[in-house]
Design a protein around this motif. Structure first.
Motif, PDB file in Angstrom:
ATOM      1  N   LEU A 301     -12.245 -10.651  41.646  1.00  0.00           N
ATOM      2  CA  LEU A 301     -11.996 -10.320  43.049  1.00  0.00           C
ATOM      3  C   LEU A 301     -10.661  -9.594  43.240  1.00  0.00           C
ATOM      4  O   LEU A 301     -10.231  -9.397  44.370  1.00  0.00           O
ATOM      5  N   ARG A 302     -10.044  -9.210  42.157  1.00  0.00           N
ATOM      6  CA  ARG A 302      -8.716  -8.609  42.247  1.00  0.00           C
ATOM      7  C   ARG A 302      -8.731  -7.176  41.728  1.00  0.00           C
ATOM      8  O   ARG A 302      -9.374  -6.882  40.712  1.00  0.00           O
ATOM      9  N   GLN A 303      -8.034  -6.297  42.433  1.00  0.00           N
ATOM     10  CA  GLN A 303      -7.890  -4.907  42.013  1.00  0.00           C
ATOM     11  C   GLN A 303      -6.409  -4.603  41.812  1.00  0.00           C
ATOM     12  O   GLN A 303      -5.606  -4.772  42.733  1.00  0.00           O
ATOM     13  N   LEU A 304      -6.048  -4.172  40.601  1.00  0.00           N
ATOM     14  CA  LEU A 304      -4.664  -3.778  40.338  1.00  0.00           C
ATOM     15  C   LEU A 304      -4.420  -2.366  40.842  1.00  0.00           C
ATOM     16  O   LEU A 304      -5.302  -1.497  40.781  1.00  0.00           O
ATOM     17  N   CYS A 305      -3.217  -2.142  41.313  1.00  0.00           N
ATOM     18  CA  CYS A 305      -2.856  -0.862  41.928  1.00  0.00           C
ATOM     19  C   CYS A 305      -2.683   0.223  40.871  1.00  0.00           C
ATOM     20  O   CYS A 305      -1.848   0.099  39.968  1.00  0.00           O
ATOM     21  N   TRP A 306      -3.454   1.303  41.010  1.00  0.00           N
ATOM     22  CA  TRP A 306      -3.356   2.408  40.050  1.00  0.00           C
ATOM     23  C   TRP A 306      -2.145   3.301  40.321  1.00  0.00           C
ATOM     24  O   TRP A 306      -1.761   4.097  39.473  1.00  0.00           O
ATOM     25  N   ALA A 307      -1.510   3.189  41.464  1.00  0.00           N
ATOM     26  CA  ALA A 307      -0.253   3.910  41.675  1.00  0.00           C
ATOM     27  C   ALA A 307       0.829   3.309  40.787  1.00  0.00           C
ATOM     28  O   ALA A 307       1.653   4.043  40.205  1.00  0.00           O
ATOM     29  N   HIS A 308       0.850   1.974  40.670  1.00  0.00           N
ATOM     30  CA  HIS A 308       1.798   1.317  39.765  1.00  0.00           C
ATOM     31  C   HIS A 308       1.474   1.662  38.306  1.00  0.00           C
ATOM     32  O   HIS A 308       2.379   1.914  37.507  1.00  0.00           O
ATOM     33  N   LEU A 309       0.189   1.665  37.962  1.00  0.00           N
ATOM     34  CA  LEU A 309      -0.201   2.003  36.587  1.00  0.00           C
ATOM     35  C   LEU A 309       0.171   3.444  36.253  1.00  0.00           C
ATOM     36  O   LEU A 309       0.564   3.737  35.115  1.00  0.00           O
ATOM     37  N   THR A 310       0.066   4.317  37.238  1.00  0.00           N
ATOM     38  CA  THR A 310       0.468   5.713  37.005  1.00  0.00           C
ATOM     39  C   THR A 310       1.941   5.792  36.621  1.00  0.00           C
ATOM     40  O   THR A 310       2.329   6.522  35.703  1.00  0.00           O
ATOM     41  N   ARG A 311       2.787   5.026  37.312  1.00  0.00           N
ATOM     42  CA  ARG A 311       4.212   5.016  36.967  1.00  0.00           C
ATOM     43  C   ARG A 311       4.435   4.410  35.582  1.00  0.00           C
ATOM     44  O   ARG A 311       5.321   4.862  34.839  1.00  0.00           O
ATOM     45  N   ASP A 312       3.640   3.403  35.233  1.00  0.00           N
ATOM     46  CA  ASP A 312       3.769   2.813  33.899  1.00  0.00           C
ATOM     47  C   ASP A 312       3.417   3.834  32.818  1.00  0.00           C
ATOM     48  O   ASP A 312       4.120   3.950  31.805  1.00  0.00           O
ATOM     49  N   PHE A 313       2.342   4.569  33.024  1.00  0.00           N
ATOM     50  CA  PHE A 313       1.935   5.578  32.039  1.00  0.00           C
ATOM     51  C   PHE A 313       2.979   6.701  31.947  1.00  0.00           C
ATOM     52  O   PHE A 313       3.247   7.231  30.859  1.00  0.00           O
ATOM     53  N   GLN A 314       3.574   7.043  33.093  1.00  0.00           N
ATOM     54  CA  GLN A 314       4.647   8.035  33.056  1.00  0.00           C
ATOM     55  C   GLN A 314       5.841   7.493  32.279  1.00  0.00           C
ATOM     56  O   GLN A 314       6.529   8.242  31.572  1.00  0.00           O
ATOM     57  N   GLY A 315       6.085   6.178  32.380  1.00  0.00           N
ATOM     58  CA  GLY A 315       7.132   5.556  31.579  1.00  0.00           C
ATOM     59  C   GLY A 315       6.840   5.668  30.095  1.00  0.00           C
ATOM     60  O   GLY A 315       7.744   5.900  29.284  1.00  0.00           O
ATOM     61  N   PHE A 316       5.562   5.491  29.686  1.00  0.00           N
ATOM     62  CA  PHE A 316       5.171   5.699  28.285  1.00  0.00           C
ATOM     63  C   PHE A 316       5.580   7.101  27.847  1.00  0.00           C
ATOM     64  O   PHE A 316       6.171   7.289  26.780  1.00  0.00           O
ATOM     65  N   ILE A 317       5.239   8.082  28.692  1.00  0.00           N
ATOM     66  CA  ILE A 317       5.505   9.488  28.350  1.00  0.00           C
ATOM     67  C   ILE A 317       7.003   9.744  28.236  1.00  0.00           C
ATOM     68  O   ILE A 317       7.470  10.377  27.282  1.00  0.00           O
ATOM     69  N   ASP A 318       7.775   9.245  29.192  1.00  0.00           N
ATOM     70  CA  ASP A 318       9.212   9.518  29.210  1.00  0.00           C
ATOM     71  C   ASP A 318       9.939   8.849  28.051  1.00  0.00           C
ATOM     72  O   ASP A 318      10.972   9.362  27.596  1.00  0.00           O
ATOM     73  N   ARG A 319       9.434   7.713  27.555  1.00  0.00           N
ATOM     74  CA  ARG A 319      10.076   7.072  26.403  1.00  0.00           C
ATOM     75  C   ARG A 319       9.765   7.771  25.098  1.00  0.00           C
ATOM     76  O   ARG A 319      10.455   7.553  24.098  1.00  0.00           O
ATOM     77  N   GLY A 320       8.731   8.600  25.096  1.00  0.00           N
ATOM     78  CA  GLY A 320       8.429   9.419  23.933  1.00  0.00           C
ATOM     79  C   GLY A 320       7.829   8.639  22.780  1.00  0.00           C
ATOM     80  O   GLY A 320       7.398   7.502  22.903  1.00  0.00           O
ATOM     81  N   GLY A 321       7.820   9.289  21.592  1.00  0.00           N
ATOM     82  CA  GLY A 321       7.282   8.654  20.392  1.00  0.00           C
ATOM     83  C   GLY A 321       5.766   8.539  20.445  1.00  0.00           C
ATOM     84  O   GLY A 321       5.075   9.257  21.177  1.00  0.00           O
ATOM     85  N   ARG A 322       5.237   7.610  19.638  1.00  0.00           N
ATOM     86  CA  ARG A 322       3.791   7.409  19.623  1.00  0.00           C
ATOM     87  C   ARG A 322       3.289   6.959  20.989  1.00  0.00           C
ATOM     88  O   ARG A 322       2.222   7.374  21.440  1.00  0.00           O
ATOM     89  N   GLY A 323       4.074   6.093  21.650  1.00  0.00           N
ATOM     90  CA  GLY A 323       3.686   5.649  22.982  1.00  0.00           C
ATOM     91  C   GLY A 323       3.609   6.792  23.974  1.00  0.00           C
ATOM     92  O   GLY A 323       2.780   6.777  24.886  1.00  0.00           O
ATOM     93  N   GLY A 324       4.490   7.793  23.824  1.00  0.00           N
ATOM     94  CA  GLY A 324       4.468   8.939  24.714  1.00  0.00           C
ATOM     95  C   GLY A 324       3.185   9.738  24.579  1.00  0.00           C
ATOM     96  O   GLY A 324       2.610  10.192  25.579  1.00  0.00           O
ATOM     97  N   ARG A 325       2.715   9.909  23.345  1.00  0.00           N
ATOM     98  CA  ARG A 325       1.462  10.648  23.133  1.00  0.00           C
ATOM     99  C   ARG A 325       0.276   9.880  23.734  1.00  0.00           C
ATOM    100  O   ARG A 325      -0.611  10.473  24.353  1.00  0.00           O
ATOM    101  N   ILE A 326       0.283   8.566  23.552  1.00  0.00           N
ATOM    102  CA  ILE A 326      -0.787   7.756  24.143  1.00  0.00           C
ATOM    103  C   ILE A 326      -0.707   7.807  25.668  1.00  0.00           C
ATOM    104  O   ILE A 326      -1.728   7.867  26.362  1.00  0.00           O
ATOM    105  N   GLY A 327       0.516   7.791  26.201  1.00  0.00           N
ATOM    106  CA  GLY A 327       0.696   7.864  27.644  1.00  0.00           C
ATOM    107  C   GLY A 327       0.116   9.140  28.226  1.00  0.00           C
ATOM    108  O   GLY A 327      -0.486   9.119  29.310  1.00  0.00           O
ATOM    109  N   ARG A 328       0.268  10.262  27.534  1.00  0.00           N
ATOM    110  CA  ARG A 328      -0.295  11.524  28.025  1.00  0.00           C
ATOM    111  C   ARG A 328      -1.822  11.467  28.062  1.00  0.00           C
ATOM    112  O   ARG A 328      -2.452  11.989  28.995  1.00  0.00           O
ATOM    113  N   GLU A 329      -2.418  10.829  27.055  1.00  0.00           N
ATOM    114  CA  GLU A 329      -3.875  10.686  27.054  1.00  0.00           C
ATOM    115  C   GLU A 329      -4.337   9.771  28.189  1.00  0.00           C
ATOM    116  O   GLU A 329      -5.347  10.032  28.860  1.00  0.00           O
TER     117      GLU A 329
END
Length: 486
Positions: A301-329
């Motif tokens: 019954l719960r929906q997580l906010c995709w606006a927050h997830l978008t910022r998290d994925f952008q954080g993956f990208i900004d930190r770079g490395g392997r996580g950054g490549r996964i974040g872009r995908e």
């Protein structure tokens, strides 16, 4: 007794020195490693902004890059063919003064003209009359009984014992709750506009009276929210009172439905407050961020906010490395399904087609998050594992037509209160908090319903002063229901 070879003593001394230096080197290397990690952490914090973390846009330093939409090539402003928004003329029965402008002669040949146009062009000028308060004086006469000599004085009616009338007191609360004025500015505004002189303490007293008057309506609104099919919840920092010379930490909570919004100020950000607000048996769909206070809600019954997830994925990208490549995908998958979602909302894609396409996106996002949890850098991997704990809550909106994938509505409802907090620095007491949460509940709810806020507050206070039941915050029309999936 055999003599000790000086060379052996020297060797032992050198070995002790080497061991001491090795220990010192190990100690320094550990400090260097800790400081390196600390520097990396601080550098990561410096790179945080509103696009890759939960920080608000107002905290971004000048020059922070923004996510820009692709230029369309069109000029700013209204586009050719757009629907005009013109001021509508009031009907004739609402016009107080009419000036007939009848030409006396032809502008061409100067011949005298007679008669009137059956359908003249109408032009209206709206003006405000000089504002002044209406003062009602109650004269309490005292008369002596000729028989017993007792003096009896006429009593002021209970509803008129305040020095300020219903509408004036409601206006004072409106200036705080909707226009975010401080008590001192409310005092000045009433003096400048209406010529009414009152003290800051009087404004505070009127707020307390309004809080009491709004209590039944806000309690009814809370029951309505608890019984709703869907709600958005959010919370933000607040301050209530002072302790040891510093403001006491508190939190402002909001639970928002399509037509009713309830605010609450508490000194805790824990799940106990969330249960109290929503009710332990809340059975509607709840859209939130990943804050642990909502863990008790059934994952289905719960929906997580995709606006927050978008910022998290952008954080993956900004930190770079392997996580950054996964974040872009991950961001590519996010952008794909949001395009489809907007097409469903616009009616250019069927719901069934959208749900069929989303299955591949759900699988791919899950694979990428698991890959990040195994192979990405420490912080990115930890974030991926945290998201995976609530994987089921990422996709509730796919199976529930009408449920939004973001908590933007909840955040929009709380934004007004956040701006109030920035200028007022919170409240000084629990009584002040009750006024703030109830006036925000009223003003925000009435705005969603398109109702007159001042009229509602005036009626509420008038009923409270006379011991009557006040108006309700519940919508007169049925609330929009979710098209629940079978």
């Amino acid at each position: 007794m055999a003599e000790v070879d000086p060379r052996d003593a020297r060797i032992a001394q050198l070995e002790a020195m080497v061991a001491e230096r090795d220990a010192r080197i190990a100690e320094l290397l550990a400090k260097v490693e800790a400081l390196t990690a600390r520097v990396a952490e601080l550098e990561a914090r410096l790179k945080q902004n509103s696009s890759n973390s939960s920080k608000p846009p107002s905290s971004d330093v000048p020059g922070t890059p923004r996510q820009r939409k692709k230029p369309t090539g069109r000029r700013p402003g209204g586009q050719p063919g757009h629907k005009k928004h013109e001021r509508a003329l009031l009907p004739p029965e609402q016009v107080q003064h009419v000036v007939e402008l009848v030409p006396g002669e032809c502008r061409g040949c100067k011949r005298r003209l007679y008669g009137q146009d059956s359908a003249p062009r109408r032009h209206q000028v709206v003006e405000v009359p000089p504002l002044s308060a209406v003062v009602t004086e109650y004269r309490c006469h005292a008369l002596q009984c000729p028989d017993c000599g007792v003096v009896t004085r006429g009593d002021v009616p209970a509803h008129a014992r305040s020095a300020f009338g219903d509408r004036l007191a409601a206006l004072a609360s409106l200036l705080v709750g909707k226009y975010r004025l401080s008590k001192r500015l409310v005092k000045d505004a009433l003096s400048d506009v209406l010529g009414v002189e009152l003290s800051v303490g009087s404004v505070s007293n009127l707020e307390g009276e309004m809080a009491e008057a709004l209590a039944p309506a806000t309690a009814e609104a809370l029951d309505y929210v608890r019984a709703s099919q869907a709600a958005n919840a959010d919370e933000t920092g607040f301050a209530q009172g002072r302790e040891g010379g510093r403001a006491t930490r508190a939190w402002l909570w909001v639970v928002a439905t399509a037509l009713v919004v309830v605010f609450h100020i508490a000194t805790s950000r824990g799940g106990k407050v969330a249960r109290q607000l929503l009710g332990a048996d809340f059975a509607g769909f709840l859209t939130t961020d990943r804050w642990s206070a909502y863990e008790w809600v059934d994952a289905g019954l719960r929906q997580l906010c995709w606006a927050h997830l978008t910022r998290d994925f952008q954080g993956f990208i900004d930190r770079g490395g392997r996580g950054g490549r996964i974040g872009r995908e991950l961001m590519r998958e996010r952008n794909r399904f949001f395009k489809w979602y907007h097409r469903v909302r616009d009616g250019t894609m069927t719901r069934g087609h959208f749900e069929k396409r989303m299955r591949a996106v759900e699988r791919r996002v899950g694979q990428l998050l698991r890959k990040a949890a195994r192979r990405a850098e420490k912080k990115t991997a930890g974030m991926a594992r945290e998201i995976l704990q609530w994987e089921k809550c990422l996709w509730t909106f796919v199976d529930v037509p009408g449920l939004e994938p973001t908590n933007n509505f909840g955040e929009q409802c709380i934004r007004h209160a956040v701006m109030y907090r920035k200028t007022s620095f919170g409240t000084q007491s629990q009584e002040g908090s009750r006024f703030v949460e109830r006036i925000f509940t009223a003003t925000t709810t009435l705005k969603l319903q398109g109702r007159d806020v001042l009229a509602f507050l005036t009626e509420t206070l008038a009923a409270h002063r006379r011991g009557l039941r006040g108006p309700s915050l519940l919508p007169t029309a049925p609330a929009p229901q979710l098209a629940l999936a079978a």
